[in-house]
Design a protein around this motif. Structure first.
Motif, PDB file in Angstrom:
ATOM      1  N   GLN A 155       0.178   5.136   0.769  1.00  0.00           N
ATOM      2  CA  GLN A 155      -0.792   6.130   1.225  1.00  0.00           C
ATOM      3  C   GLN A 155      -0.073   7.219   2.008  1.00  0.00           C
ATOM      4  O   GLN A 155       0.852   6.935   2.767  1.00  0.00           O
ATOM      5  CB  GLN A 155      -1.852   5.475   2.127  1.00  0.00           C
ATOM      6  N   HIS A 156      -0.553   8.438   1.846  1.00  0.00           N
ATOM      7  CA  HIS A 156      -0.025   9.574   2.614  1.00  0.00           C
ATOM      8  C   HIS A 156       1.496   9.623   2.571  1.00  0.00           C
ATOM      9  O   HIS A 156       2.160   9.784   3.594  1.00  0.00           O
ATOM     10  CB  HIS A 156      -0.528   9.526   4.057  1.00  0.00           C
TER      11      HIS A 156
ATOM     12  N   GLU B 243       0.848  -1.192   0.000  1.00  0.00           N
ATOM     13  CA  GLU B 243       0.000   0.000   0.000  1.00  0.00           C
ATOM     14  C   GLU B 243       0.881   1.239   0.000  1.00  0.00           C
ATOM     15  O   GLU B 243       1.921   1.270   0.652  1.00  0.00           O
ATOM     16  CB  GLU B 243      -0.881  -0.001   1.243  1.00  0.00           C
TER      17      GLU B 243
ATOM     18  N   ARG C  18       0.515   6.596  -5.718  1.00  0.00           N
ATOM     19  CA  ARG C  18      -0.427   6.320  -4.637  1.00  0.00           C
ATOM     20  C   ARG C  18      -1.330   5.177  -5.092  1.00  0.00           C
ATOM     21  O   ARG C  18      -1.849   5.196  -6.200  1.00  0.00           O
ATOM     22  CB  ARG C  18      -1.259   7.558  -4.333  1.00  0.00           C
TER      23      ARG C  18
ATOM     24  N   SER D  37      -4.103   1.930  -3.394  1.00  0.00           N
ATOM     25  CA  SER D  37      -4.754   1.288  -2.257  1.00  0.00           C
ATOM     26  C   SER D  37      -4.128  -0.073  -2.015  1.00  0.00           C
ATOM     27  O   SER D  37      -3.374  -0.578  -2.842  1.00  0.00           O
ATOM     28  CB  SER D  37      -6.243   1.128  -2.544  1.00  0.00           C
TER      29      SER D  37
END
Length: 131
Positions: free
Chosen positions: A54-55, A52, A83, A85
């Protein structure tokens, strides 16, 4: 794969290792792409792992993961442009990333790499080992 490997360098590839063990995070592998070109990349995740981004953080199996082989400039470019998921690496496949991630064509662009396309694990000379 700069700064670990440079174009034109000679390498040894262990073509038998993956008959006995599966690739693990950090392995540098040689494989053929769909155009039958030989490619060298680093395994970021293998079958069953969850990846993943993310951020601005890369996670492998819910653990923050940025290898020491990425310099700060490449780390920032890599994180700003990508980015996705959570994805589970399918059975018989690996997720690979280049060490020069700001301009690497790797699993972020071409998807998972099938183990049937993997030639073997790259064996680096002692002066090239990254810890």
């Amino acid at each position: 794969m700069e700064p670990t490997l440079f174009s034109g360098e000679s390498l040894l590839v262990n073509t038998f290792i993956y008959k006995f063990v599966r690739p693990v995070k950090g392995d540098i592998i040689a494989f053929q792409n769909s155009e039958k070109q030989y490619i060298i990349k680093r395994v970021a995740a293998s079958s069953g792992d969850i990846i993943e981004l993310q951020h601005n953080n890369l996670y492998i199996n819910n653990e923050y993961e940025i290898g020491g082989y990425i310099n700060d400039k490449n780390k920032q470019i890599f994180l700003q442009k990508n980015r996705f998921s959570p994805l589970i690496v399918p059975n018989g496949k690996v997720f690979v990333l280049g060490d020069n991630r700001s301009c690497s064509i790797d699993s972020r662009k071409v998807g998972f790499i099938s183990m049937s396309n993997v030639i073997g694990r790259v064996v680096l000379p002692p002066s090239k080992h990254v810890y």
